[in-house]
Motif scaffolding. Sequence first.
Motif, PDB file in Angstrom:
ATOM      1  N   GLY A 281       0.819  -1.203   0.000  1.00  0.00           N
ATOM      2  CA  GLY A 281       0.000   0.000   0.000  1.00  0.00           C
ATOM      3  C   GLY A 281       0.847   1.245   0.000  1.00  0.00           C
ATOM      4  N   ALA A 282       2.061   1.131   0.537  1.00  0.00           N
ATOM      5  CA  ALA A 282       2.977   2.264   0.620  1.00  0.00           C
ATOM      6  C   ALA A 282       4.387   1.745   0.835  1.00  0.00           C
ATOM      7  CB  ALA A 282       2.576   3.195   1.765  1.00  0.00           C
ATOM      8  N   PHE A 283       5.379   2.518   0.363  1.00  0.00           N
ATOM      9  CA  PHE A 283       6.782   2.156   0.565  1.00  0.00           C
ATOM     10  C   PHE A 283       7.582   3.433   0.733  1.00  0.00           C
ATOM     11  CE2 PHE A 283      10.687  -0.284  -1.226  1.00  0.00           C
ATOM     12  CZ  PHE A 283      11.088  -0.590   0.063  1.00  0.00           C
ATOM     13  N   ASP A 284       8.150   3.591   1.915  1.00  0.00           N
ATOM     14  CA  ASP A 284       8.902   4.790   2.270  1.00  0.00           C
ATOM     15  C   ASP A 284      10.283   4.369   2.772  1.00  0.00           C
ATOM     16  OD1 ASP A 284       8.914   7.781   3.043  1.00  0.00           O
ATOM     17  OD2 ASP A 284       9.464   6.785   4.917  1.00  0.00           O
ATOM     18  N   VAL A 285      11.313   5.119   2.418  1.00  0.00           N
ATOM     19  CA  VAL A 285      12.673   4.747   2.806  1.00  0.00           C
ATOM     20  C   VAL A 285      12.804   4.635   4.318  1.00  0.00           C
ATOM     21  CG1 VAL A 285      15.090   5.471   2.793  1.00  0.00           C
ATOM     22  CG2 VAL A 285      13.712   5.739   0.734  1.00  0.00           C
ATOM     23  N   ALA A 286      12.259   5.600   5.034  1.00  0.00           N
ATOM     24  CA  ALA A 286      12.414   5.613   6.487  1.00  0.00           C
ATOM     25  C   ALA A 286      11.509   4.619   7.188  1.00  0.00           C
ATOM     26  CB  ALA A 286      12.151   7.022   7.022  1.00  0.00           C
ATOM     27  N   HIS A 287      10.300   4.418   6.665  1.00  0.00           N
ATOM     28  CA  HIS A 287       9.304   3.624   7.379  1.00  0.00           C
ATOM     29  C   HIS A 287       9.060   2.243   6.778  1.00  0.00           C
ATOM     30  CE1 HIS A 287       8.383   7.856   8.422  1.00  0.00           C
ATOM     31  NE2 HIS A 287       8.277   7.341   9.619  1.00  0.00           N
ATOM     32  N   GLY A 288       9.666   1.944   5.641  1.00  0.00           N
ATOM     33  CA  GLY A 288       9.566   0.619   5.063  1.00  0.00           C
ATOM     34  C   GLY A 288       8.286   0.384   4.284  1.00  0.00           C
ATOM     35  N   ALA A 289       8.031  -0.891   4.004  1.00  0.00           N
ATOM     36  CA  ALA A 289       6.845  -1.301   3.240  1.00  0.00           C
ATOM     37  C   ALA A 289       5.668  -1.480   4.190  1.00  0.00           C
ATOM     38  CB  ALA A 289       7.125  -2.609   2.492  1.00  0.00           C
ATOM     39  N   ALA A 290       4.484  -1.112   3.730  1.00  0.00           N
ATOM     40  CA  ALA A 290       3.309  -1.171   4.603  1.00  0.00           C
ATOM     41  C   ALA A 290       2.055  -1.473   3.793  1.00  0.00           C
ATOM     42  CB  ALA A 290       3.145   0.149   5.360  1.00  0.00           C
ATOM     43  N   ALA A 291       1.028  -1.942   4.499  1.00  0.00           N
ATOM     44  CA  ALA A 291      -0.288  -2.222   3.914  1.00  0.00           C
ATOM     45  C   ALA A 291      -1.334  -1.441   4.696  1.00  0.00           C
ATOM     46  CB  ALA A 291      -0.588  -3.717   3.973  1.00  0.00           C
ATOM     47  N   HIS A 292      -2.540  -1.370   4.146  1.00  0.00           N
ATOM     48  CA  HIS A 292      -3.617  -0.670   4.838  1.00  0.00           C
ATOM     49  C   HIS A 292      -4.247  -1.519   5.940  1.00  0.00           C
ATOM     50  CE1 HIS A 292      -3.542   2.709   2.068  1.00  0.00           C
ATOM     51  NE2 HIS A 292      -3.504   1.849   1.067  1.00  0.00           N
ATOM     52  N   ASP A 293      -4.135  -2.839   5.807  1.00  0.00           N
ATOM     53  CA  ASP A 293      -4.790  -3.748   6.740  1.00  0.00           C
ATOM     54  C   ASP A 293      -3.743  -4.539   7.516  1.00  0.00           C
ATOM     55  OD1 ASP A 293      -7.384  -5.308   7.541  1.00  0.00           O
ATOM     56  OD2 ASP A 293      -5.943  -6.845   6.944  1.00  0.00           O
ATOM     57  N   GLU A 294      -3.895  -4.612   8.830  1.00  0.00           N
ATOM     58  CA  GLU A 294      -2.885  -5.267   9.665  1.00  0.00           C
ATOM     59  C   GLU A 294      -2.830  -6.777   9.464  1.00  0.00           C
ATOM     60  OE1 GLU A 294      -6.677  -4.941  12.102  1.00  0.00           O
ATOM     61  OE2 GLU A 294      -5.536  -3.673  10.697  1.00  0.00           O
ATOM     62  N   ALA A 295      -3.967  -7.416   9.128  1.00  0.00           N
ATOM     63  CA  ALA A 295      -3.969  -8.856   8.897  1.00  0.00           C
ATOM     64  C   ALA A 295      -3.228  -9.202   7.606  1.00  0.00           C
ATOM     65  CB  ALA A 295      -5.405  -9.379   8.847  1.00  0.00           C
TER      66      ALA A 295
ATOM     67  N   ASP B 130       3.960   0.842  -8.058  1.00  0.00           N
ATOM     68  CA  ASP B 130       3.964   1.986  -8.967  1.00  0.00           C
ATOM     69  C   ASP B 130       4.310   3.245  -8.186  1.00  0.00           C
ATOM     70  OD1 ASP B 130       1.413   3.598  -8.284  1.00  0.00           O
ATOM     71  OD2 ASP B 130       0.615   1.578  -8.520  1.00  0.00           O
ATOM     72  N   SER B 131       4.604   4.307  -8.901  1.00  0.00           N
ATOM     73  CA  SER B 131       5.149   5.514  -8.275  1.00  0.00           C
ATOM     74  C   SER B 131       4.209   6.151  -7.259  1.00  0.00           C
ATOM     75  CB  SER B 131       5.500   6.534  -9.356  1.00  0.00           C
ATOM     76  OG  SER B 131       4.366   6.843 -10.157  1.00  0.00           O
ATOM     77  N   SER B 132       2.896   5.904  -7.386  1.00  0.00           N
ATOM     78  CA  SER B 132       1.951   6.502  -6.437  1.00  0.00           C
ATOM     79  C   SER B 132       2.113   5.938  -5.027  1.00  0.00           C
ATOM     80  CB  SER B 132       0.513   6.279  -6.918  1.00  0.00           C
ATOM     81  OG  SER B 132       0.144   4.912  -6.819  1.00  0.00           O
ATOM     82  N   LYS B 133       2.785   4.791  -4.882  1.00  0.00           N
ATOM     83  CA  LYS B 133       2.963   4.168  -3.567  1.00  0.00           C
ATOM     84  C   LYS B 133       4.250   4.628  -2.866  1.00  0.00           C
ATOM     85  CE  LYS B 133      -0.558   1.517  -4.556  1.00  0.00           C
ATOM     86  NZ  LYS B 133      -0.371   0.112  -4.915  1.00  0.00           N
ATOM     87  N   LEU B 134       5.154   5.259  -3.608  1.00  0.00           N
ATOM     88  CA  LEU B 134       6.482   5.561  -3.061  1.00  0.00           C
ATOM     89  C   LEU B 134       6.484   6.856  -2.251  1.00  0.00           C
ATOM     90  CD1 LEU B 134       8.728   4.642  -6.116  1.00  0.00           C
ATOM     91  CD2 LEU B 134       7.880   3.164  -4.275  1.00  0.00           C
ATOM     92  N   GLY B 135       7.262   6.840  -1.173  1.00  0.00           N
ATOM     93  CA  GLY B 135       7.339   8.007  -0.305  1.00  0.00           C
ATOM     94  C   GLY B 135       6.102   8.202   0.545  1.00  0.00           C
ATOM     95  N   ARG B 136       5.295   7.182   0.644  1.00  0.00           N
ATOM     96  CA  ARG B 136       4.051   7.248   1.425  1.00  0.00           C
ATOM     97  C   ARG B 136       4.095   6.263   2.593  1.00  0.00           C
ATOM     98  NH1 ARG B 136      -0.078   9.994  -1.062  1.00  0.00           N
ATOM     99  NH2 ARG B 136       0.297  10.601  -3.241  1.00  0.00           N
ATOM    100  N   ARG B 137       3.223   6.503   3.555  1.00  0.00           N
ATOM    101  CA  ARG B 137       3.098   5.617   4.704  1.00  0.00           C
ATOM    102  C   ARG B 137       1.692   5.039   4.741  1.00  0.00           C
ATOM    103  NH1 ARG B 137       4.902   9.105   9.815  1.00  0.00           N
ATOM    104  NH2 ARG B 137       4.561   7.081  10.823  1.00  0.00           N
TER     105      ARG B 137
ATOM    106  N   THR C 233      13.249  10.395  -4.959  1.00  0.00           N
ATOM    107  CA  THR C 233      12.793   9.241  -4.184  1.00  0.00           C
ATOM    108  C   THR C 233      13.548   7.987  -4.601  1.00  0.00           C
ATOM    109  OG1 THR C 233      10.583  10.216  -3.956  1.00  0.00           O
ATOM    110  CG2 THR C 233      10.786   7.848  -3.580  1.00  0.00           C
ATOM    111  N   VAL C 234      13.714   7.806  -5.914  1.00  0.00           N
ATOM    112  CA  VAL C 234      14.476   6.665  -6.415  1.00  0.00           C
ATOM    113  C   VAL C 234      15.891   6.690  -5.863  1.00  0.00           C
ATOM    114  CG1 VAL C 234      15.489   5.631  -8.490  1.00  0.00           C
ATOM    115  CG2 VAL C 234      13.092   6.371  -8.501  1.00  0.00           C
ATOM    116  N   ARG C 235      16.509   7.858  -5.876  1.00  0.00           N
ATOM    117  CA  ARG C 235      17.886   7.988  -5.377  1.00  0.00           C
ATOM    118  C   ARG C 235      17.980   7.627  -3.900  1.00  0.00           C
ATOM    119  NH1 ARG C 235      18.443  12.623  -6.877  1.00  0.00           N
ATOM    120  NH2 ARG C 235      18.085  13.769  -4.947  1.00  0.00           N
ATOM    121  N   ARG C 236      16.982   8.029  -3.117  1.00  0.00           N
ATOM    122  CA  ARG C 236      17.014   7.707  -1.681  1.00  0.00           C
ATOM    123  C   ARG C 236      16.915   6.203  -1.445  1.00  0.00           C
ATOM    124  NH1 ARG C 236      14.348  12.647  -1.577  1.00  0.00           N
ATOM    125  NH2 ARG C 236      12.265  11.739  -1.746  1.00  0.00           N
ATOM    126  N   PHE C 237      16.117   5.514  -2.248  1.00  0.00           N
ATOM    127  CA  PHE C 237      16.052   4.055  -2.121  1.00  0.00           C
ATOM    128  C   PHE C 237      17.392   3.422  -2.511  1.00  0.00           C
ATOM    129  CE2 PHE C 237      11.334   4.478  -2.233  1.00  0.00           C
ATOM    130  CZ  PHE C 237      11.042   3.670  -1.142  1.00  0.00           C
TER     131      PHE C 237
END
Length: 259
Positions: free
Chosen positions: A180-194, A214-221, A245-249
């Motif tokens: 659901g989201a992928f951020d350099v500082a916070h890692g990969a994440a989903a909207h649902d905990e299960a 896709d790019s809409s998921k990057l830099g987001r939490r 964002t690509v460079r930071r990854f």
Amino acid sequence: MSRDARWKALLELLVERGRLDVEEAAAELEVSAATIRRDLDGLAEQQMLVRTRGGAVVHGVSYELPLRYKTARHASEKQRIARAVADLIAPGEAVGLTGGTTTTEVARALAARGDLATGAPALTVVTNALNIANELAVRPQFKIVVTGGVARAQSYELVGPLADGVLGRITLDVAVLGVGAFDVAHGAAAHDEAEAAVNRMLCERAERVVVAADSSKLGRRAFAGICATAAVGTLVTDTTADPGTVRRFEEAGLRVIVA
């Protein structure tokens, strides 16, 4: 425009704006206000939005589109990403696929590879996604392992402790994550905990981890963490991704493939 197409368009507009006005939506979709009112009433009956006087608002604070209404979003980008991910997988490997529209495209890209058309099996695919298992089960060159669990309607993913029993007994060459989201500082994440919990186990059982986003998921939490950025070896994204964002990854040690 068909009803399904209107519903997809309305839900996407609602996600972007948080609120919809009947007259504005009618003008944007070039249909009558009466048609929009019926569409919003139908979506409200499925608890996918909340009707208001003159329009609608999102259903809850953290809104997630059901999978069947996400398929048209960034479709061409997801297909390019999927082909690039499929090229990273070697014949004979055991592959974990999470649920999601991008990983569904990865499954289709694997099915289209000519070098995987033969073999016994050409690939072992472990997934908690019912739709992916359904698409690949008819292909005899693939050994399909379904995790088990309780089906989640929004994503067709099986979640819960029943999935843990299978995942705790296998090893994978590669896990492909739809996030659901992928951020350099916070890692990969989903909207649902299960969902995040099952995806986390897939990562833990894999020798290498690929995030297909896709790019809409990057830099987001997002709400539920899957894994730290350091646990990911490769990120595959599309050409509209922000270069910074690509460079930071890349600086964080990831191989980034822009498809």
